[in-house]
Enzyme design. Structure first.
Site, PDB file in Angstrom:
ATOM      1  CE  LYS A 170      -4.121  -1.878  -0.036  1.00  0.00           C
ATOM      2  NZ  LYS A 170      -5.011  -2.031   1.107  1.00  0.00           N
ATOM      3  NE  ARG A 211      -7.273  -9.151  -0.998  1.00  0.00           N
ATOM      4  CZ  ARG A 211      -6.850  -8.260  -1.885  1.00  0.00           C
ATOM      5  NH1 ARG A 211      -6.031  -7.280  -1.507  1.00  0.00           N
ATOM      6  NH2 ARG A 211      -7.232  -8.320  -3.146  1.00  0.00           N
TER       7      ARG A 211
END
Length: 285
Positions: free
Chosen positions: A225, A259
């Site tokens: 991210k 994840r």
């Protein structure tokens, strides 16, 4: 640090998986041309299946298959296009692995078709609040349900945890009204989803164990991210070490499912975190 206990997460087709006692890895397989770090790599069914099986070999217990990019500013696709991407991959994987298969979608019709094709889990990035009928699909099929927090398309509360509780409690109300079995639910705080700066994501990490009050397994998706790039100065494809650091930290804060894009590096980081938790439990006895 947080003491964690194993829970049985019930999913479709009579399956279940123990979560909490040991870290569980969910591998990301994006069947898209435009996902933020691996778009275009696995558009072909054979490439997606091969990558998924390699992730299982590396230690993934769950494969999460997505057919629409969810990065900021991504071009939306219609349901037919999304289904054309994910359903052939699910059908091909169904007979080739014992790993659980998740479909990353907010659409009720896609979720229903994916479960019919062999998926066990529905991963909804809008937390049942864009297409609430997806909760009825989960209730009717017994699918595992990942309910994610997002700040997109709404006004957030100023405090990061207050907003998590406000949004996720509403999602759980929708699930309960549809008859979803609570044993099928996991929650995801949605790192990076309308959490626009590194500070907000870091505060969510620092206060993460406040979410344990839900008494549900917690899934996290920090992989590659933007906030990791802000801290490390690295581009998306080079953020796996930073991701592994966040995985270990969040494991110690109470996360159960991770994840990720790079399974192997996160598996090793999480093995260390699990060993620390086991040592802490042993020292308490």
């Amino acid at each position: 640090m947080t003491e964690l206990h194993s829970q049985s997460w019930h999913v479709a087709h009579g399956r279940s998986i123990d979560v909490g006692g040991q870290s569980v890895i969910m591998a990301i397989v994006n069947v898209t041309p435009d996902s933020f770090s691996d778009g275009g790599h696995y558009e072909a069914v054979d490439a997606a299946v091969a990558h998924a099986l390699a992730c299982v070999e590396d230690g993934a217990a769950i494969i999460d298959i997505g057919g629409e990019s969810t990065k900021p500013g991504a071009v939306a696709v219609n349901a037919t296009e999304e289904q054309g991407r994910v359903l052939p991959v699910i059908e091909a994987l169904r007979g080739r692995t014992d790993a659980l298969i998740s479909v990353d979608t907010y659409r009720a019709d896609t979720a229903r078709l994916a479960i019919g094709a062999g998926a066990h889990i529905v991963n909804d990035i809008f937390g049942l609040q864009r297409e609430p009928d997806i909760a009825a699909v989960a209730a009717q099929t017994g699918a595992g349900l990942c309910i994610m927090h997002t700040g997109r398309n709404r006004q957030k509360l100023p405090d990061v945890i207050d907003d998590q509780l406000f949004f996720l409690n509403r999602s759980l109300e929708i699930a309960a009204a549809a008859g979803v079995d609570r044993r099928t639910i996991v929650l995801d705080p949605g790192f990076g989803f309308a959490k626009e700066n590194a500070e907000e994501n870091l505060e969510l990490m620092a206060r993460f164990n406040a979410l344990l009050r839900f008494e549900l397994p917690l899934l996290v998706g920090t992989s590659r991210k933007r906030f990791i790039g802000t801290i490390t100065g690295r581009e998306a494809a080079d953020r796996d070490v930073g991701t592994a650091a966040t995985s270990a930290i969040l494991r110690l804060q109470g996360a159960a499912i991770f994840r990720v894009h790079n399974v192997a590096i996160n598996r090793d980081a999480l093995a260390i975190a699990d060993a620390i938790l086991a040592t802490r439990a042993r020292l308490k006895t």
